[in-house]
Write a protein that holds these residues in place. Structure first.
Motif, short mmCIF file in Angstrom:
data_model
loop_
_atom_site.label_atom_id
_atom_site.label_comp_id
_atom_site.label_asym_id
_atom_site.label_seq_id
_atom_site.Cartn_x
_atom_site.Cartn_y
_atom_site.Cartn_z
N UNK A 188 -1.85 -19.84 -13.45
CA UNK A 188 -1.78 -19.13 -14.74
C UNK A 188 -0.58 -18.19 -14.80
N UNK A 189 -0.31 -17.48 -13.71
CA UNK A 189 0.87 -16.61 -13.70
C UNK A 189 2.14 -17.44 -13.85
N UNK A 190 2.17 -18.59 -13.19
CA UNK A 190 3.32 -19.49 -13.32
C UNK A 190 3.39 -20.07 -14.74
N UNK A 191 2.22 -20.34 -15.35
CA UNK A 191 2.20 -20.85 -16.73
C UNK A 191 2.75 -19.81 -17.70
N UNK A 192 2.44 -18.55 -17.43
CA UNK A 192 2.98 -17.47 -18.26
C UNK A 192 4.50 -17.42 -18.14
N UNK A 193 5.00 -17.51 -16.91
CA UNK A 193 6.45 -17.50 -16.68
C UNK A 193 7.09 -18.74 -17.31
N UNK B 155 -2.36 -12.86 -20.29
CA UNK B 155 -2.93 -14.17 -20.61
C UNK B 155 -3.77 -14.71 -19.46
N UNK B 156 -3.32 -14.50 -18.21
CA UNK B 156 -4.05 -15.06 -17.07
C UNK B 156 -5.44 -14.48 -16.93
N UNK B 157 -5.60 -13.20 -17.23
CA UNK B 157 -6.92 -12.57 -17.09
C UNK B 157 -7.86 -12.99 -18.22
N UNK C 242 4.40 -29.60 -16.25
CA UNK C 242 4.11 -28.31 -15.59
C UNK C 242 3.63 -28.61 -14.17
N UNK C 243 4.50 -28.39 -13.17
CA UNK C 243 4.21 -28.78 -11.79
C UNK C 243 3.14 -27.92 -11.13
N UNK C 244 2.99 -26.66 -11.54
CA UNK C 244 2.03 -25.77 -10.87
C UNK C 244 0.61 -26.28 -10.99
N UNK C 245 0.23 -26.81 -12.16
CA UNK C 245 -1.14 -27.31 -12.34
C UNK C 245 -1.33 -28.61 -11.57
N UNK C 246 -0.24 -29.35 -11.36
CA UNK C 246 -0.32 -30.56 -10.56
C UNK C 246 -0.60 -30.21 -9.09
N UNK C 247 0.07 -29.17 -8.61
CA UNK C 247 -0.17 -28.71 -7.22
C UNK C 247 -1.61 -28.20 -7.07
#
Length: 459
Positions: free
Chosen positions: A257-262, A298-300, A369-374
């Motif tokens: 989520x933090x990466x999604x925000x960035x 957003x993450x919270x 979005x690679x972060x959610x894939x990881x």
């Protein structure tokens, strides 16, 4: 009719005979600091020789020592001055007479005062405050505290342990950690180890393996630390490894989520840079500012329990989902993850986890979005421990409380250089249900080198 009340002299003698057996009062006065001082005299004019065992009435010399005591009737600290006679026995003995048994061994305070210090320590009063209240030095207060803690909490029994939780806590700045082992049934901390490496925690796992060869541990709840699952597999085969929901949500928040925000902010900025000056109308700029503003916290918003959100937070969540499609797609994941841990059966949990992983793959493909894939790959890799969690029904949430308690203990003590002392304090903060029941039965006690002596409550 005669007066049945004792005279003042008889009352004084009875008081001192009961409180300080073998001694009587010779004089009393306040010293230069205002502390009430009692001069005591031995009742017997002879002493049993420690060498030959016969009474000895000849003394080489007499010296006086000062003993600190605690008296509630006086209002606190008192001092006792009593003579110590050195024998001159016919057998050749030249030893000093033994100290009275109401003196704390090897020190110049009474057992009553030592017990009172140990009682105060049990109420989380700082060592410095106790030293100031009682007049006992800070180092000796610590020594008295360690005597109690070692006697009751040094090595709790782990032979009956069935459900175990393991987690690391921070003990110093600069990434210094300790690993904590908790009995989840008894809610007691059974071991605290300095460090979190496999070399540091392996002695505890070896002990667990030895103690549970015939009666194996049923489950171990851990976080995503890579070392814990390996140690459980090597030393506790057949035990169910369960991952804690809190740590999975934590990873989802921190790494996804933090990466999604960035990711969203960078995308918005790139889109804004690509606009020509003529295209940057007030309406367009307002839309960009709104999209950037809704990403705040957003993450919270996504991982919080939706039923606990205030109306203003719900409105912000609605705006976030309306203006940001990536977060709108990520929104159901937190609740889907909670559903995995609440599943009735492992088969049900497996199906729910598969849905989460499929959604992660779809979001990664849709938004690149690679972060959610990881994150989805991590869930598949840890699937066995995640699915076990719905069957075990234990997490590390109780152990997470140890983190906050450790911070309180460190704050009260202004940090601890003595790790053994810190570990004992942490164990005492989580004594367990069995220890709490035993503690209610205990009276006014003093502890010395593992020996527990019950005293009368201080007069």
């Amino acid at each position: 009719m005669t007066n049945s009340l004792p005279t003042s002299i008889n009352a004084c003698e009875r008081y001192f005979n009961a409180r300080f057996p073998g001694y009587t009062l010779a004089n009393f006065y306040p010293n230069e600091l205002g502390v009430l001082t009692f001069e005591l005299l031995p009742l017997q004019t002879w002493v049993i020789c420690p060498k030959c065992g016969l009474p000895c009435t000849r003394f080489h010399d007499v010296r006086k020592i000062t003993i600190v005591d605690w008296d509630i009737t006086v209002g606190g600290r008192i001092e006792l001055i009593l003579p110590v006679r050195r024998l001159r026995c016919n057998c050749g003995c030249r030893r000093s007479e033994p100290q009275p048994d109401w003196i704390y061994p090897e020190h110049r305070i009474s057992k009553r005062l030592a017990a009172w210090v140990q009682v105060l320590l049990g109420h989380r009063i700082t060592n410095s405050d106790i030293s100031e209240i009682t007049g006992v030095s800070w180092n000796f207060v610590k020594e008295l505290d360690k005597e109690v803690l070692k006697t009751h909490f040094d090595n709790p029994d782990i032979s009956k342990l069935k459900h175990l939780a393991i987690d690391e806590i921070s003990i110093h700045k600069g990434h210094q950690y300790a690993t904590v082992f908790m009995d989840l049934d008894d809610k007691s901390i059974v071991r605290v180890v300095k460090g979190k490496s496999q070399d540091a925690i392996s002695p505890v796992f070896k002990e667990l393996k030895l103690k549970h060869e015939k009666d194996p541990i049923e489950s171990v709840s851990v976080d995503m630390n890579a070392g814990f699952p390996k140690m459980v597999k090597n030393y506790l085969p057949g035990c169910q490894l369960a991952y804690d929901l809190f740590h999975v949500i934590q990873i989802f928040t921190r790494d996804t989520l933090v990466e999604a925000k960035r990711f969203s902010l960078n995308k918005l900025r790139q889109e804004l840079r690509g606009l020509k000056k003529t295209e940057r109308t007030p309406d367009v700029l307002t839309r960009f500012n709104t999209n950037i503003k809704v990403l705040s916290n957003a993450q919270w918003l996504l991982v919080s329990n939706q039923g606990n959100l205030k109306p203003s937070a719900r409105d912000r969540l609605f705006e976030l989902r309306e203006h940001n499609q990536l977060f709108a797609d990520l929104y159901p994941l937190a609740e889907m993850l909670r559903a995995v841990w609440r599943a009735d059966t492992k088969e049900h949990a497996r199906g729910l986890l598969q849905e989460v992983c499929d959604l992660c793959s779809a979001i990664a493909q849709e938004h690149e979005f690679e972060a959610i894939k990881r994150f989805g790959k991590m869930l598949r890799k840890r699937a066995e421990g995640i699915i076990n969690a719905c069957d075990v029904r234990y997490g590390t949430n109780m152990l997470e409380g140890a983190n906050n308690t450790a911070k309180v203990i460190k704050r009260l003590g202004y940090g601890y250089r003595d790790f053994e002392y810190f570990a004992l304090k942490l164990k005492a903060a989580f004594p367990g249900k069995r220890r709490q029941l035993e503690g209610k039965k205990q009276g006014f006690q003093v502890v010395y080198k593992g020996l527990v002596e019950t005293l009368a409550f201080p007069q």
